[in-house]
Design a protein around this motif. Sequence first.
Motif, PDB file in Angstrom:
ATOM      1  N   GLY A  75      73.095 -10.130  86.488  1.00 16.39           N
ATOM      2  CA  GLY A  75      72.829 -10.980  87.640  1.00 16.39           C
ATOM      3  C   GLY A  75      73.869 -12.077  87.842  1.00 16.39           C
ATOM      4  N   PHE A  76      74.808 -12.240  86.900  1.00 17.37           N
ATOM      5  CA  PHE A  76      75.830 -13.286  87.043  1.00 17.37           C
ATOM      6  C   PHE A  76      77.222 -12.669  86.927  1.00 17.37           C
ATOM      7  N   GLN A  77      77.620 -11.991  87.993  1.00 13.37           N
ATOM      8  CA  GLN A  77      78.928 -11.332  87.986  1.00 13.37           C
ATOM      9  C   GLN A  77      80.029 -12.385  87.822  1.00 13.37           C
ATOM     10  N   GLY A  78      80.952 -12.154  86.913  1.00 16.46           N
ATOM     11  CA  GLY A  78      82.062 -13.101  86.720  1.00 16.46           C
ATOM     12  C   GLY A  78      81.774 -14.172  85.676  1.00 16.46           C
ATOM     13  N   PHE A  79      80.581 -14.175  85.129  1.00 14.98           N
ATOM     14  CA  PHE A  79      80.253 -15.135  84.074  1.00 14.98           C
ATOM     15  C   PHE A  79      80.431 -14.442  82.729  1.00 14.98           C
ATOM     16  N   LEU A  80      81.179 -15.095  81.851  1.00 16.90           N
ATOM     17  CA  LEU A  80      81.474 -14.501  80.550  1.00 16.90           C
ATOM     18  C   LEU A  80      81.218 -15.543  79.467  1.00 16.90           C
ATOM     19  N   PHE A  81      80.551 -15.118  78.427  1.00 14.81           N
ATOM     20  CA  PHE A  81      80.227 -16.012  77.312  1.00 14.81           C
ATOM     21  C   PHE A  81      80.881 -15.460  76.049  1.00 14.81           C
ATOM     22  N   ILE A  82      81.710 -16.276  75.399  1.00 12.03           N
ATOM     23  CA  ILE A  82      82.364 -15.832  74.162  1.00 12.03           C
ATOM     24  C   ILE A  82      81.717 -16.616  73.010  1.00 12.03           C
ATOM     25  N   VAL A  83      81.161 -15.880  72.065  1.00 13.62           N
ATOM     26  CA  VAL A  83      80.487 -16.531  70.930  1.00 13.62           C
ATOM     27  C   VAL A  83      81.553 -17.016  69.945  1.00 13.62           C
ATOM     28  N   ASN A  84      81.534 -18.313  69.715  1.00 17.03           N
ATOM     29  CA  ASN A  84      82.499 -18.974  68.810  1.00 17.03           C
ATOM     30  C   ASN A  84      83.619 -18.091  68.237  1.00 17.03           C
ATOM     31  N   PRO A  85      84.750 -17.998  68.930  1.00 15.07           N
ATOM     32  CA  PRO A  85      85.840 -17.153  68.446  1.00 15.07           C
ATOM     33  C   PRO A  85      86.845 -17.913  67.568  1.00 15.07           C
ATOM     34  N   PHE A  86      86.501 -19.161  67.160  1.00 17.20           N
ATOM     35  CA  PHE A  86      87.469 -19.954  66.395  1.00 17.20           C
ATOM     36  C   PHE A  86      87.514 -19.522  64.931  1.00 17.20           C
ATOM     37  N   LEU A  87      88.677 -19.657  64.329  1.00 17.21           N
ATOM     38  CA  LEU A  87      88.850 -19.382  62.905  1.00 17.21           C
ATOM     39  C   LEU A  87      88.128 -20.458  62.100  1.00 17.21           C
ATOM     40  N   PRO A  88      87.611 -20.098  60.920  1.00 18.12           N
ATOM     41  CA  PRO A  88      86.925 -21.113  60.106  1.00 18.12           C
ATOM     42  C   PRO A  88      87.856 -22.301  59.848  1.00 18.12           C
ATOM     43  N   GLY A  89      87.327 -23.496  60.004  1.00 17.01           N
ATOM     44  CA  GLY A  89      88.116 -24.704  59.723  1.00 17.01           C
ATOM     45  C   GLY A  89      88.989 -25.177  60.866  1.00 17.01           C
ATOM     46  N   SER A 251      78.226 -24.790  68.897  1.00 14.07           N
ATOM     47  CA  SER A 251      79.596 -25.228  68.634  1.00 14.07           C
ATOM     48  C   SER A 251      80.558 -24.045  68.566  1.00 14.07           C
ATOM     49  N   GLY A 252      81.668 -24.184  69.252  1.00 14.25           N
ATOM     50  CA  GLY A 252      82.698 -23.155  69.261  1.00 14.25           C
ATOM     51  C   GLY A 252      82.559 -22.172  70.402  1.00 14.25           C
ATOM     52  N   ASP A 253      81.401 -22.133  71.057  1.00 14.96           N
ATOM     53  CA  ASP A 253      81.203 -21.168  72.147  1.00 14.96           C
ATOM     54  C   ASP A 253      82.089 -21.517  73.352  1.00 14.96           C
ATOM     55  N   ILE A 254      82.497 -20.475  74.060  1.00 15.34           N
ATOM     56  CA  ILE A 254      83.340 -20.646  75.256  1.00 15.34           C
ATOM     57  C   ILE A 254      82.664 -19.944  76.431  1.00 15.34           C
ATOM     58  N   MET A 255      82.636 -20.622  77.572  1.00 13.34           N
ATOM     59  CA  MET A 255      82.096 -19.999  78.795  1.00 13.34           C
ATOM     60  C   MET A 255      83.208 -19.881  79.827  1.00 13.34           C
ATOM     61  N   VAL A 256      83.198 -18.785  80.542  1.00 11.44           N
ATOM     62  CA  VAL A 256      84.179 -18.586  81.601  1.00 11.44           C
ATOM     63  C   VAL A 256      83.400 -18.339  82.892  1.00 11.44           C
ATOM     64  N   MET A 257      83.607 -19.206  83.875  1.00 15.79           N
ATOM     65  CA  MET A 257      82.949 -19.027  85.178  1.00 15.79           C
ATOM     66  C   MET A 257      84.011 -18.565  86.160  1.00 15.79           C
ATOM     67  N   SER A 258      83.866 -17.321  86.623  1.00 16.55           N
ATOM     68  CA  SER A 258      84.878 -16.790  87.540  1.00 16.55           C
ATOM     69  C   SER A 258      84.185 -15.976  88.625  1.00 16.55           C
ATOM     70  N   GLY A 259      84.984 -15.524  89.584  1.00 15.08           N
ATOM     71  CA  GLY A 259      84.474 -14.629  90.626  1.00 15.08           C
ATOM     72  C   GLY A 259      83.220 -15.173  91.277  1.00 15.08           C
ATOM     73  N   ALA A 260      82.194 -14.325  91.340  1.00 13.77           N
ATOM     74  CA  ALA A 260      80.952 -14.695  92.030  1.00 13.77           C
ATOM     75  C   ALA A 260      80.203 -15.805  91.292  1.00 13.77           C
ATOM     76  N   SER A 261      80.585 -16.111  90.056  1.00  9.77           N
ATOM     77  CA  SER A 261      79.900 -17.174  89.304  1.00  9.77           C
ATOM     78  C   SER A 261      80.651 -18.500  89.332  1.00  9.77           C
ATOM     79  N   ARG A 262      81.830 -18.516  89.951  1.00 15.44           N
ATOM     80  CA  ARG A 262      82.666 -19.724  89.897  1.00 15.44           C
ATOM     81  C   ARG A 262      82.010 -20.921  90.589  1.00 15.44           C
ATOM     82  N   LEU A 263      81.250 -20.665  91.640  1.00 14.91           N
ATOM     83  CA  LEU A 263      80.682 -21.770  92.420  1.00 14.91           C
ATOM     84  C   LEU A 263      79.149 -21.833  92.332  1.00 14.91           C
ATOM     85  N   LEU A 264      78.619 -21.431  91.212  1.00 18.16           N
ATOM     86  CA  LEU A 264      77.159 -21.489  91.057  1.00 18.16           C
ATOM     87  C   LEU A 264      76.730 -22.880  90.581  1.00 18.16           C
ATOM     88  N   TYR A 265      75.543 -23.265  90.976  1.00 11.35           N
ATOM     89  CA  TYR A 265      74.955 -24.514  90.482  1.00 11.35           C
ATOM     90  C   TYR A 265      74.712 -24.392  88.985  1.00 11.35           C
TER      91      TYR A 265
END
Length: 369
Positions: A75-89, A251-265
């Motif tokens: 239901g949220f085209q263009g919304f991407l959630f990356i689960v903490n991709p950081f290296l330890p430390g 902590s560490g999570d990254i969200m990307v709002m793009s396309g149809a999700s870029r201008l959502l409330y």
Amino acid sequence: MAAAVLEQGEDAFRKIFRLYRRRSPPADLAEVLEFRPGEPRLRSVQFGVGALSDAAAARVGLQPLSDWSGYNVDGFQGFLFIVNPFLPGWQHRWVRQCLKLYPRKPNVCNLDLHMRGAGDLWDGSHAQLRRKSSQRRSEKKTLLEKLRWVTLGYQYDWDTKKYYKEQRSAFPVDLAELSRCVSLACGFPNFKAEAGILNYYHMDSSLGIHVDESELDHTSPLLSFSFGQSSIFLLGGLSRDAAPTPMMMHSGDIMVMSGASRLLYHAVPRILRHPGGGVLPPCLSVPPSTEDTSPLMEPCSPPDWEVCEAYLRSSRINVTVRRVLEEGGNFPEEGDRAAKEGTPGDAYHTEDPEMEERGGPKRIRPGQD
Ligand code: OGA
Ligand code: MN
């Protein structure tokens, strides 16, 4: 959602915002989406092999792309959630940059008016912050604890809700590179980090309902990085009449709002202690990496980490990175600009639950009535 009662004239977004903002009784978190395998609303994302080299990722403290886990939400085209991709430390270095470096001039922060002659924010706060929190209970807040926002690159103007060609400082090279790596991995090779807004939250802070539409380029994604304590993020629709979906950010999570999700409330009604009981989430409980493997960022020294750790016990830091202009684009001609008054942005970040219950603080960002 049985506990959420729609008040007269209240929109569906605000109803849910109030529900999760509430402290007593605390909202049931059963419906808050956690980004983990097996959730029926989630679709696992395959990152393009070869889009980002392991060496480039490592320079900014990211794991090899093949180890990332990311999700799209139905239901949220263009919304991407990356689960903490950081290296330890490595999150430690980003937290240190957000607290020690990015608030410095020429960047702009909410304390600029109070800070004339007060010296550096970090230098003026670190000794007090490093003392044990039990001893500090009765002491006054440090300046660092009063920090609410910092703007980078094209400086967001909280009064006019615009960016201006002349109001610009150099964007931090390390954060631009982190953003480049994330956007490459997500299939946006043309992304340019041109403006950043950093939000500093404490346990009773929230971020009001808004749309990020001030950037002139809406074809580029908005990147959002979270560090420290957890929070609930509400992602809604193009109008406030759409009920938002609550999501958990750690902590560490990254969200990307793009396309149809870029201008959502969207909004952040609540900061929560990370699950698990420790003072800091496990990914921040490991010591900072001392390997000097990056020409971009020095390691976070143990004394610096002590300060960051004391700060993060009851705080969350959010970094958003935006592209302001389209390729070849320019700013529109501007007439005279209204004189500014007051402390910009202060009303946008609220720590007073009553303010929200009464109908909300003065909204600063577009779409916040
Ligand atoms: C923002 C924003 C969300 C967050 O800065 O525009 O929406 O997670 N931040 O703090
Ligand atoms: Mn936003």
